[in-house]
Design a protein around this motif. Sequence first.
Motif, short mmCIF file in Angstrom:
data_model
loop_
_atom_site.label_atom_id
_atom_site.label_comp_id
_atom_site.label_asym_id
_atom_site.label_seq_id
_atom_site.Cartn_x
_atom_site.Cartn_y
_atom_site.Cartn_z
N LYS A 125 -1.31 -0.40 -3.84
CA LYS A 125 -2.69 0.06 -3.75
C LYS A 125 -2.73 1.39 -3.00
O LYS A 125 -2.20 1.50 -1.89
CB LYS A 125 -3.54 -0.98 -3.03
CG LYS A 125 -3.56 -2.35 -3.71
CD LYS A 125 -4.25 -3.38 -2.85
CE LYS A 125 -4.17 -4.77 -3.48
NZ LYS A 125 -4.76 -5.82 -2.58
N PRO A 126 -3.36 2.41 -3.60
CA PRO A 126 -3.44 3.71 -2.92
C PRO A 126 -4.46 3.68 -1.79
O PRO A 126 -5.57 3.18 -1.97
CB PRO A 126 -3.87 4.66 -4.04
CG PRO A 126 -4.66 3.78 -4.97
CD PRO A 126 -4.00 2.43 -4.93
N VAL A 127 -4.06 4.21 -0.62
CA VAL A 127 -4.97 4.21 0.52
C VAL A 127 -5.05 5.58 1.17
O VAL A 127 -4.13 6.40 1.05
CB VAL A 127 -4.53 3.17 1.59
CG1 VAL A 127 -4.68 1.75 1.06
CG2 VAL A 127 -3.11 3.43 2.06
N SER A 128 -6.15 5.81 1.85
CA SER A 128 -6.37 7.04 2.59
C SER A 128 -6.31 6.73 4.08
O SER A 128 -6.74 5.66 4.53
CB SER A 128 -7.75 7.62 2.25
OG SER A 128 -8.11 8.63 3.16
N ARG A 149 -9.13 -1.56 3.08
CA ARG A 149 -8.20 -2.24 2.18
C ARG A 149 -7.50 -3.42 2.84
O ARG A 149 -7.26 -4.45 2.22
CB ARG A 149 -7.14 -1.26 1.68
CG ARG A 149 -7.51 -0.47 0.45
CD ARG A 149 -7.45 -1.31 -0.79
NE ARG A 149 -7.45 -0.49 -2.00
CZ ARG A 149 -7.51 -0.99 -3.21
NH1 ARG A 149 -7.58 -2.29 -3.40
NH2 ARG A 149 -7.50 -0.20 -4.27
N TYR A 176 0.83 -1.20 0.00
CA TYR A 176 0.00 0.00 0.00
C TYR A 176 0.87 1.26 0.00
O TYR A 176 1.99 1.26 0.51
CB TYR A 176 -0.89 0.04 1.25
CG TYR A 176 -1.77 -1.18 1.43
CD1 TYR A 176 -2.95 -1.32 0.71
CD2 TYR A 176 -1.41 -2.18 2.32
CE1 TYR A 176 -3.75 -2.44 0.88
CE2 TYR A 176 -2.22 -3.31 2.50
CZ TYR A 176 -3.38 -3.43 1.77
OH TYR A 176 -4.17 -4.54 1.94
N GLU A 204 -8.28 8.83 -6.61
CA GLU A 204 -9.13 7.80 -6.02
C GLU A 204 -8.31 6.91 -5.08
O GLU A 204 -7.30 6.35 -5.45
CB GLU A 204 -9.75 6.94 -7.13
CG GLU A 204 -10.74 5.91 -6.61
CD GLU A 204 -11.42 5.14 -7.72
OE1 GLU A 204 -12.07 4.12 -7.42
OE2 GLU A 204 -11.28 5.55 -8.89
N LYS A 205 -8.79 6.83 -3.84
CA LYS A 205 -8.14 6.01 -2.82
C LYS A 205 -9.20 5.34 -1.97
O LYS A 205 -10.34 5.79 -1.90
CB LYS A 205 -7.24 6.88 -1.93
CG LYS A 205 -6.00 7.44 -2.61
CD LYS A 205 -5.23 8.40 -1.71
CE LYS A 205 -5.93 9.73 -1.60
NZ LYS A 205 -5.10 10.75 -0.89
N THR A 206 -8.81 4.26 -1.30
CA THR A 206 -9.71 3.54 -0.40
C THR A 206 -9.17 3.66 1.02
O THR A 206 -7.96 3.64 1.24
CB THR A 206 -9.78 2.05 -0.78
OG1 THR A 206 -10.17 1.94 -2.15
CG2 THR A 206 -10.78 1.31 0.08
N ALA A 237 0.27 5.37 1.07
CA ALA A 237 -0.61 6.42 1.58
C ALA A 237 -0.05 7.76 1.12
O ALA A 237 1.07 8.13 1.48
CB ALA A 237 -0.65 6.36 3.11
#
Length: 238
Positions: free
Chosen positions: A212-215, A181, A166, A174-176, A168
């Motif tokens: 994977k992009p995350v918030s 995640r 991941y 767009e991020k989850t 951040a």
Amino acid sequence: MQLFYNPDIDQNSPEFVFPTEESKHIVKVLRKAEGDILHITNGKGFLFEAQILRADMRKCAASITKATFHEKTTPALHLVVAPTKMNDRYEWFLEKATEIGIAEITPIICDNSERKVLKLERMEKVLQSAMKQSLQYHLPKLNEPISAKTFIAQNNPDNNKEQEFYIAHCEETEKTDLKERLAPGNNALILIGPEGDFSASEIALALKLGYKPVSLGENRLRTETAAIFACATMKLVN
């Protein structure tokens, strides 16, 4: 329980001597005497009970009377975090992440990093102290600093299928949410950037290689706060 750290002992060590600093602490500060029992870890999963043989302030000697092995907590979290401008803030992150429970830490030097030099020896001492304070028996692995792009190129889903990857970042894309995640039971690696965030090229490289992009929520967090938030979220999910 007072926990001591000695990386050089194992279950086959018949007798060992503490370094001068710890010997003085044991004998002068804690007032331990011959025959007293100490609890020691080697940071590799073992908890030892040892009996003091010589209560010497310079060379306190002890012998192991019992050894218990504790498995690592799973799943494992590897936090890859850019250095903060102020050293004490990064050390705070190291301390709290160790207390919460983390397996591995890699400092990354990013395009927007203001600090590029770290004192690893001091950082190791922070990890050791936090491990002892929180009564844990596995010392987190601290890696040498590396450039963000080099790390991403060498560590991604293509060459490691045993963990989730991941990143951040703060860009409006767009991020989850990280908590949504994270897959319960899976090892995870999370990239956390510097105060100025990752550069566009660093983010693009990570996404291209399968990160994977995350918030981490709506609030903009400091680097060390973001790292602790990620660590705590991993613990809650699992």
